[in-house]
Design an enzyme around this catalytic site. Structure first.
Site, PDB file in Angstrom:
ATOM      1  NE  ARG A 174      45.579  35.098  35.319  1.00 35.41           N
ATOM      2  CZ  ARG A 174      44.917  35.792  36.236  1.00 35.41           C
ATOM      3  NH1 ARG A 174      45.522  36.161  37.343  1.00 35.41           N
ATOM      4  NH2 ARG A 174      43.665  36.121  36.050  1.00 35.41           N
TER       5      ARG A 174
ATOM      6  CG  ASP B 279      43.288  35.076  32.597  1.00 32.06           C
ATOM      7  OD1 ASP B 279      44.407  34.533  32.662  1.00 32.06           O
ATOM      8  OD2 ASP B 279      42.570  35.262  33.588  1.00 32.06           O
TER       9      ASP B 279
END
Ligand SMILES: [Zn+2]
Length: 246
Positions: free
Chosen positions: A172, A170
């Site tokens: 983000r 991840d």
């Protein structure tokens, strides 16, 4: 250049300085939206990252036509009610999902979460949905996500598939969205999420937080394993008595 264009736009542009340069936030723009068959009017804002920091917005306008912006994606925010001054506001940081949000794919629950969080914000009376355009496939992009889906069809879970393609699970980042949030509101917010990383990013930014609202639902045979992976591998918070699943 037509100087009238600048005079129309300049009051609708806000400069937000960041570590990397600037975010230019444009809006509000009245946006009537069809939400479960009802027309709901949101205030829409869009933002653009730029290295150049200037309050001479004509310089920014002059760059647009040669910047190939359609090849890159810009993020935006849908605000509802008195977002600046309302006491209690619900916010959602929604990561773009081309397959789920646009096509209604049942492989994930993103489309459901998008529509349902908009509904929660409207029912609450005040809030904002941040639509984060550089978050496709948890930050790997659409093409890599297509490859990850093929790996998933061959026994990999969502985390293993991203890692198998050389990405971290991840990647983000919520900094820009949080900068925009702070430009629009300084009072506390309640975050709609099951993802503790989103809550932590907001907390670390110093934004006052009054709570968290979970968002589970739309479980089906197609996304059961994906949702279970979110709980088992990505640390998502499962709610008692509801379905699994941002
Ligand atoms: Zn999705």
């Amino acid at each position: 250049m037509d100087s009238k264009v600048l005079s129309v736009l300049e009051n609708k542009i806000q400069l937000i300085k960041t570590d990397k340069g600037a975010i230019y936030l444009v809006g509000p723009i009245r946006l009537p939206v069809n939400l479960y068959g009802e027309t709901v009017v949101f205030q829409w804002y869009c933002w653009l990252n730029c290295d150049e920091v200037t309050e001479d917005y004509q310089r920014i306008i002059d760059k647009l036509s040669s910047s190939n912006l359609a090849e890159l994606q810009q993020s935006s925010v849908l605000a509802y009610g008195d977002f600046q001054y309302g006491d209690e506001a619900l916010i959602r940081m929604h990561s773009i999902c081309h397959t789920g949000d646009i096509f209604g794919s049942k492989r994930c629950d993103c489309g459901f979460q998008l529509k349902n969080s908009m509904k929660m914000i409207v029912e609450h009376g005040t809030g904002a949905l941040f639509y984060l355009a550089n978050h496709e496939g948890r930050g790997i992009g659409l093409f890599s996500k297509a490859m990850a889906y093929i790996l998933q069809e061959n026994g990999y879970d969502t985390v293993e598939a991203n890692e198998g393609l050389g990405f971290v699970d991840d990647s983000r980042n919520y900094e820009d969205a949080i900068s925009v949030l702070k430009a629009l509101r300084s009072k506390p917010v309640t975050l709609i999420t099951n993802n503790p990383k989103k809550l932590e990013a907001l907390r670390q930014s110093g934004m006052p937080i009054s709570g968290r609202r979970p968002l589970w639902g739309d479980i089906s045979e197609y996304n059961e394993q994906y949702l279970q992976t979110k709980v088992n591998r990505s640390g998502h918070l499962r709610e008692e008595g509801t379905c699994t699943n941002d």
